[in-house]
Motif scaffolding. Structure first.
Motif, short mmCIF file in Angstrom:
data_model
loop_
_atom_site.label_atom_id
_atom_site.label_comp_id
_atom_site.label_asym_id
_atom_site.label_seq_id
_atom_site.Cartn_x
_atom_site.Cartn_y
_atom_site.Cartn_z
N ALA A 143 52.04 -4.83 86.58
CA ALA A 143 53.22 -4.46 87.36
C ALA A 143 53.44 -2.96 87.33
CB ALA A 143 54.45 -5.18 86.79
N THR A 144 54.39 -2.50 88.15
CA THR A 144 54.82 -1.10 88.12
C THR A 144 56.10 -1.00 87.30
OG1 THR A 144 53.84 -0.53 90.26
CG2 THR A 144 55.70 0.81 89.52
N TRP A 145 56.12 -0.06 86.36
CA TRP A 145 57.28 0.16 85.50
C TRP A 145 57.75 1.59 85.64
CZ3 TRP A 145 59.37 -3.98 82.98
CH2 TRP A 145 58.57 -5.13 82.90
N ARG A 146 59.07 1.74 85.73
CA ARG A 146 59.66 3.08 85.85
C ARG A 146 60.52 3.40 84.62
NH1 ARG A 146 59.68 5.68 90.86
NH2 ARG A 146 58.68 4.48 92.52
N PHE A 147 60.54 4.70 84.31
CA PHE A 147 61.37 5.18 83.20
C PHE A 147 62.80 5.32 83.69
CE2 PHE A 147 63.30 8.38 80.50
CZ PHE A 147 62.81 8.08 79.23
N LEU A 148 63.73 4.75 82.95
CA LEU A 148 65.14 4.76 83.33
C LEU A 148 65.77 6.09 82.91
CD1 LEU A 148 67.50 3.01 84.46
CD2 LEU A 148 67.93 2.27 82.11
#
Length: 312
Positions: A143-148
């Motif tokens: 999956a694609t994960w983003r930094f919050l």
């Protein structure tokens, strides 16, 4: 007693090295030799799908042709991404990443202002899923994960470019740290610089905004932040970063045309403020005369009409 510094030459095999790359690597090498840093070579081959593995031997040949050497050669960055995944898991445990299902078109549609073409799209907080901020213990590798991001201001203290206050939420927004291809540039570089004990990062000033993102990752993981040295770029006459549209400035092409490396070094030294007449100069002599404090701070504008050698 202060520990010995360590820096890295980190070419990416997405194409041939050009004149701008050569200037950055030459300065990195000269600083390392002047300041007695350990210098490593790390091939950053994670920029899928742009990576061209067949260009790696040519990159190394180009660096050696202009007179550069290094103390250690690290394995390809892609050969061991497990530490990066473990870092992703730690970010997930702290609730600092979220799974992203948005398309590039959706991210673009949410822009509130035109974006700098060099730094990509800003991910607006309105695009976050409802569960953003919840702990994730075992992030899906596919999956694609983003930094919050949050409203913190990161102070990037740079040895060349001075101090910059950067808020990630208002500049880039929530940036990707993992994609279905694997770790993103920001995560990979932050983790590898920490595990390879890199104390000084020397690179082009187009990557200065990345320093704030990498500081955010390193700070969250309680890892040391390196000292930054973001150098002026070589740009085309249109003011844009050097690329194919500006003609053939590949190091390999100059070599094939019979250009002597001392001519190329001399030209670059002139741009760096330590060789007024632009005459031939070896890398060893450049190392002895280069002064980072005397280097012009503005980006250089490349004009092939000024080359001290005939064009092929």
């Amino acid at each position: 007693m202060k520990s010995k510094g360590r820096s890295r030459l980190a070419p990416s095999p997405t194409g041939a090295l050009h004149l701008g790359n050569a200037q950055t690597f030459l300065i990195n090498w000269a600083l390392a030799r002047q300041l007695k840093w350990d210098l490593v070579l790390r091939i950053e081959d994670l920029d899928h799908p742009r990576v061209k593995p067949e260009t790696i031997p040519n990159l190394i040949e180009d660096l050696k042709w202009i007179g550069l050497d290094w103390d250690h050669e690290l394995p390809l960055q892609s050969s061991d991404t497990e530490p990066m995944y473990q870092a992703l898991c730690e970010l997930g445990t702290q609730g600092r990443i979220f799974r992203c299902h948005r398309s590039r078109a959706e991210v673009a549609a949410a822009q509130s202002a035109p974006q700098d073409q060099d730094h990509g799209l800003r991910y607006d907080p309105s695009l976050r899923p409802a569960d953003a901020g919840q702990p994730v213990c075992t992030p899906d590798r596919e999956a694609t994960w983003r930094f919050l991001t949050d409203d913190r201001t990161f102070m990037v203290n740079d040895q060349c470019a001075g101090t910059h206050a950067i808020r990630l939420d208002t500049t880039c927004g929530d940036f990707p740290v993992w994609t279905p291809h694997g770790p993103s540039y920001q995560l990979a570089v932050a983790v590898d610089d920490a595990r390879h004990h890199i104390t000084d990062v020397v690179r082009g000033n187009d990557l200065l905004p990345s320093a704030a993102r990498q500081q955010a990752i390193l700070d969250t993981l309680s890892l040391p932040i390196p000292q930054w040295w973001h150098l002026p770029l070589v740009r085309g006459e249109d003011g844009r970063r050097l690329a194919k549209r500006h003609g053939d400035t590949r190091i390999a092409s100059f070599r094939d045309q019979g250009v002597d490396p001392s001519q190329l070094i001399g030209y670059l030294a002139q741009q760096c403020g330590c060789n007024p007449d632009g005459g031939p100069m070896t890398a060893a002599i450049f190392k002895d005369c280069f002064d980072i404090l005397q280097m012009p701070q503005q980006d250089a504008i490349l004009s092939q009409k000024e080359f001290p050698w005939p064009l092929g």
